[in-house]
Structures are given as structure tokens and as C-alpha cells.
Scaffold this motif. Structure first.
Motif, PDB file in Angstrom:
ATOM      1  N   ARG A 125      -0.759   8.024  -9.626  1.00 19.08           N
ATOM      2  CA  ARG A 125      -1.175   6.808  -8.943  1.00 19.08           C
ATOM      3  C   ARG A 125      -2.051   5.967  -9.870  1.00 19.08           C
ATOM      4  N   ALA A 160       0.501   3.959  -2.862  1.00 21.16           N
ATOM      5  CA  ALA A 160       0.071   5.302  -2.472  1.00 21.16           C
ATOM      6  C   ALA A 160       1.085   6.356  -2.904  1.00 21.16           C
ATOM      7  N   ALA A 213       0.834  -1.207   0.000  1.00 24.07           N
ATOM      8  CA  ALA A 213       0.000   0.000   0.000  1.00 24.07           C
ATOM      9  C   ALA A 213       0.868   1.256   0.000  1.00 24.07           C
ATOM     10  N   LEU A 228      -4.148   0.899   2.302  1.00 23.54           N
ATOM     11  CA  LEU A 228      -4.583   2.093   1.567  1.00 23.54           C
ATOM     12  C   LEU A 228      -5.469   2.956   2.451  1.00 23.54           C
TER      13      LEU A 228
END
Lengths: 338, 338
Positions: free
Chosen positions: B240, B235, B231, B259
Motif C-alpha cells: 500500500r 486500500a 479508497a 479509508l
DNA sequence: CTGAAAGCGCTTACAG
DNA sequence: CTGAAAGCGCTTACAG
């Protein structure tokens, strides 16, 4: 086809007795002969035939783990604990699903009767009547150990978690947070774990001057589905309890999912506590506060007790064992909203 | 101690040969004798000694399931599928953890060499060098079936899911939703499932005129932890990706958890697709869109192929089998924000 | 330290 | 349809 002890004996120029001794009890053979034999053994990849050995020794060197549901992931870690311990003692692990076996009409203790295993670790606390009858026979009884679950009216060696203590831990945590209206979600009817955990909850509640009225007790299974269904009931309660103690993490996860679908927030509207600490408990949202069981430890201990019971390794001593549980505080519990 | 065929023969007034026939092939014995024998058998609770029978018949009537990690709950359902099928054929199931066994220095195929089992269903696609060497021996090779995982360079009978097809299903779903920047989270290095699924993803992406640059490929394990760690990487990516395909549900669940901790919403900020459809996939938040594998079917099929391979039941026919997978659309995927 | 021999509990050609 | 006998592959008193 495959090479036998006779072949090894012939090639090594000794008797089968000597080969057998070289393999099982090297001290009883001269170093020189032993080495010569081992060389031949290596070279031809000889392995003792397990059936011949078992037949002769009257020992299977194997244990059966009897699970109520092989497909239930809760048991996988316990199984690996059992295997770890058995492996250290050169014992094999057979597995069977007690419910599936009953479906075939065969006895779940057939393996024992057929001498295929030396003992059975039973993880199913609610055997059928037929199975209970067999458990009453001395030659079956003396080869059975219960793990996790057990029969309330039996007198078998066992390994289990401190289920009552776990229930109490959950209560103390919630009461400490300020909750005084707590609901309880059971597992299957007649399940001993549910009963013990509920007893622990009631005792702890009483200590805090609280009680658990029938109207705050629900649930009927350890599954995600059962938890999900229970959300409807909890959400509809008025006044709504500020916290729910679940008898499994699966119930808790299903419950949280159901509550969220009904627009209720965990822990803002309802705090939720699980039981088990399965791997995903830390990764659901919110992460689940739960009572951790040491499943590897449970498995290892069950195997140890079993080995003692059938006389492998150490002298028989304590044949019962209750493992401590612990509270894992995470984000599914918080103080109740004022 | 326990009653033997000799006892039954004596009590029934027939030879052991006749008792044996009455038990194994009732048609070869007169109805009258058979009934008389069966009565004695019932009364004394006689069961054939499995070691004696196996030794004489040169058949163990048992199969070993070799798992890379007995504690991994992913396998429990497969195991129950295997057991279901074996039970229907009167075969027993042994289990062993290949990694744990290697730790002891014993061969994972020891059970085969010792004749304790007739075959092994191998769920571990990355055996050690020692194990690979043994797999090359004909008498081992002819008794092995791979299930779920397999060796890229081997030529064994197998049962597996359509992993490429699963990868493609995930892509088609996401592209259909409007995603064109998709990341991919791998499992362990050299794992064949990861490779196949990635290949399926790339092929499908290409079909849509898209590709999967190295900068969009991460991950190193099938676990919750690995997903959680990923994650941070996802992130931090700029731009993204709008969607992530994970090679397991565990990864996906860990990823979603990570996330969320970083303030990213699934599916609003990132869509997530898993692989497997484990039980909890439907109960996490948001519920997980994933590629469903039929694990019971995988287990049953593996056992069927095994039984055919060693000549139990039907004549040997197709010894390979690829099971279809399917897309389970749930709430972790949505159209990308414009 | 080593061997000859019995026997663990079955099944299965072989005969009748 | 049934029985006597051999033998599956080991281990273990018993002797020496």
C-alpha cells in the motif's frame, strides 16, 4: 461590424418588419419567405441585438439573484436551480452580492431601476435600511421575490424550506434516541432562518414535555468558525448536553471538529444534528445527521414564482411556496450514554 | 411609467443632451446647470435606462462568467472575486452553466453574439466541439479570457494557478516527511488541471529520484464520491502506498472518509494531500494538508484581464497571469510508519 | 402576408 | 457651455 436586421432584410429582399416577424412569430409569415429569411440568417450568423429588443419591448428578459454572500458555497446549488429554470424560459441570470454592493454606495435595486432586469430574487433576509426603503416602493416591490430567507415584516411572494418542520424533525429524532438535554446553536442575530428553526425546536420539545433554557442556546453565525468556537462552550457546560442541534451543516462540522480537539467523541459523548445537507455532510467523520433542504428545488421554485410574478409563462397563481425538508439519519447521532 | 431623460430635461429646462452630459461627464456642463439637473434627477429618482445606453454606446457594461457547473461550490469564491472587481468598474456580472446551456441547444456564446455582454470569462477548459468552433471566430476569440482551466491548444489570455508548482509542493512535503511510495488521484479525463498537477508531481518526484508508475495512478473525477470510491482501490493495493496526492480537496475528503471506513487511519496508515484549500479543509478530521489556491485573487485577476482585454480602464498590458499557490500543512500528513 | 414609419431612451458629433 | 438632430437596432400598431 456585426450584421443587423437591416442587412438581413436587404439581402432577403424583404422589409425589416418581415424579418422580425419571421424570427419572433413565424406563423405570421409565409412559409416560403420564412425559409428564405432563415437561410440568410443562418448564413450570416445573425443574432438579435438584445439591447435593441429590450429597449423596444420594454423587457430585459433577465433576472437578478441577490445573495448576501456570493462566496458562500451554500448558495451555489440554489443558483444552479434558478438558472436551470430561467434557461427554460430564455431568461438570463445576473448575480450580485448585496453586502458587496452596499459597500460601493450603489443601490442593490439599481439593476431594476435601470431596467437591466425584470425582477430580483432576493436571498438576503436582512436588507439594509436603504434597501428596505426601496422595497417599500410599489414599482420595486412588485418585482421582488424572496427565496430561502425573507423579511419578517414584509409581504412578498416567497419560496422557502419548512424551517420549523426541520427543527421539529431534529428534535423528534433526538428525543426518539433518548436525548432529553439538547442544546441549540443559532446563526446570526436577527436571521429569520435561525428564528424559525428555533421555534420549531421549541415547539417539538414542548410536545415532548421538554424545554430549551437560555443556558442551552449559543452560536452567532452559520460558519465553520462559529461552530468550532462553540465547541469550547459546549465542552465546558456542566452537565454537558447530550446532543446539539445546529442551524447549519457548517456549524455542525466546525463543532464536531472542535469537540474532537477537546477529546470529546461524536456521537458517543455528544450527538450532533446539522441543517442543509450540503454535499460534504455525508463525507465528514462521523457522517452528519442533518435536515435536508432541496436546494435545486428551492432555486427552481424561486425562478418559477418570479416568472409568474412578472407575467412570463403561466397565469399568476400561488405566489408562495414552502418546500418540505427531510431528516437524513447518519452517524453523528446515537442514543445517549447511560 | 418610469421617468426618462426627456422628462428630466423638460423639468430642468435644458436639452436632453445637457442632462446626458451632466450625468456622464459633469465637467462639460456649467456647475450651476449641473446642480439644478442633479436636483431634479434626485427628486424623481431618475436612472439611465441601461438598454438605451448600451444600444447607443455599443457596449453592454457586463461580463459573462461561464462555469462548467454552477452548482459546484468550488467556484463560488472565484465568482465573488470576479464580482468584486467588476463592481469597482461599474460592470455587471451574468452567469451561465456551460453544460446546462449546451443541453438547451443554444450556443454558450449567444450572449456575446447578442451583445448582451462585452466579454466572457470562461472557467471551462473542455468546451464542446461546437463551442470550440465558435472560439475560433475572431470576434468571439477577442472577447474571451480563460480562468482556472484553459484549452491546451488555445492561445487565449488566461489567469490560472501554478498547478505544476502545486504538484511539486505536495511531493516535496511528502518526500521531506520520508515518503517514497506515493499514489496520485486524478480528476476527469482530459482535464488540464489534472494533467498539469500530475506533470508537476512527476517532475518533483524525478528530482528526488522517484517516479510515478501507472499502478499508482487512479481517480476519474474531482468529486467527493470519486475520492470515496478510490479508497477501495488504495486500500487494496499491495504494498500500500504510504501517501496519496489528490487533485482536489473534495477527492481528498472523500478518500479519507473511505479509508476510515476500511479501518485505515490518516495519517498513520496513509498520508493525504489535497488541492484547493476549500473552507472545510481545515475542519475535517484530520484537518487536511493541501495546496492553497487564491480563489478570490483568481477571480479578481480574471476580471482585470478581461477589462483590459476589452479596453476598460488601464492600457492593455500583460494578458496572462499565473498565481502562486502555497502549501498548507495540517494533520492529514505525517512521516510514514517504519 | 407584407411594408412604411414611428418610437423605445439614450449619446454624440456638429454647430453655434 | 448648450442645443438640434441623427441614429444605435429592434418591434409593432396601422394600412393595404
Amino acid at each position: 461590424m456585426s450584421v443587423s436586421i437591416k442587412d438581413i432584410a436587404k439581402i432577403s429582399g424583404v422589409s425589416t418588419a418581415t424579418v422580425s416577424r419571421a424570427l419572433s412569430d413565424p406563423t405570421r409569415v409565409s412559409e416560403k419567405t420564412r425559409q428564405a429569411i432563415m437561410e440568410v440568417v443562418e448564413k450570416h450568423g445573425y443574432r438579435v441585438n438584445s439591447h435593441a429588443r429590450s429597449l423596444r419591448r420594454q423587457r430585459a428578459d433577465a433576472i437578478l439573484a441577490l445573495l448576501p454572500d456570493l462566496g458562500n458555497p451554500f448558495f451555489s446549488v440554489i443558483l444552479s436551480g434558478i438558472e436551470l429554470e430561467l434557461q427554460d424560459h430564455g431568461m438570463d441570470l445576473l448575480v450580485a452580492d448585496s453586502r458587496a454592493t452596499e459597500r460601493t454606495g450603489r443601490s442593490v435595486f439599481n439593476h431594476l431601476h435601470a431596467s437591466r432586469v425584470d425582477g430580483v430574487i432576493c436571498l438576503d433576509g436582512t436588507p439594509t435600511d436603504a434597501a428596505r426603503a426601496e422595497l417599500a416602493e410599489p414599482d420595486v416591490a412588485e418585482r421582488v421575490v424572496f427565496a430561502c430567507e425573507w423579511m419578517a415584516d414584509g409581504d412578498f411572494p416567497y419560496v422557502r424550506s419548512d424551517n420549523r418542520g426541520g427543527g421539529a424533525l431534529a428534535v423528534d429524532h433526538l428525543v426518539g434516541l433518548g436525548h432529553c438535554d439538547i442544546a441549540f446553536l443559532r446563526g446570526p442575530v436577527d436571521n429569520i432562518l435561525t428564528e424559525e428553526r428555533e421555534a420549531g425546536v421549541r415547539e417539538a420539545l414542548a410536545k415532548h414535555g421538554l424545554d430549551l433554557p437560555d443556558t442551552r442556546v449559543g452560536g452567532h453565525d452559520f460558519t465553520l468558525e462559529a461552530g468550532f468556537e462553540a465547541a469550547e462552550w459546549i465542552a465546558g457546560l456542566s452537565p454537558r448536553p447530550t446532543a446539539v442541534i445546529c442551524t447549519s451543516d457548517q456549524i455542525a462540522i466546525g463543532l464536531m471538529s472542535g469537540l474532537r480537539e477537546r477529546g470529546l467523541s461524536v456521537p458517543d459523548d455528544v450527538s450532533v444534528v446539522g441543517f442543509d445537507d450540503i454535499a460534504s455532510a455525508a463525507y465528514v467523520t462521523p457522517s452528519l445527521t442533518t435536515i435536508r433542504q432541496d436546494r435545486i428545488g428551492l432555486g427552481r421554485a424561486a425562478a418559477q414564482v418570479m416568472l409568474k410574478r412578472i407575467g412570463v409563462g403561466k397565469a399568476p397563481e400561488a405566489c408562495v411556496c414552502t418546500l418540505p425538508v427531510s431528516l437524513m439519519t447518519r452517524h453523528s447521532t446515537a442514543a445517549p450514554k447511560a
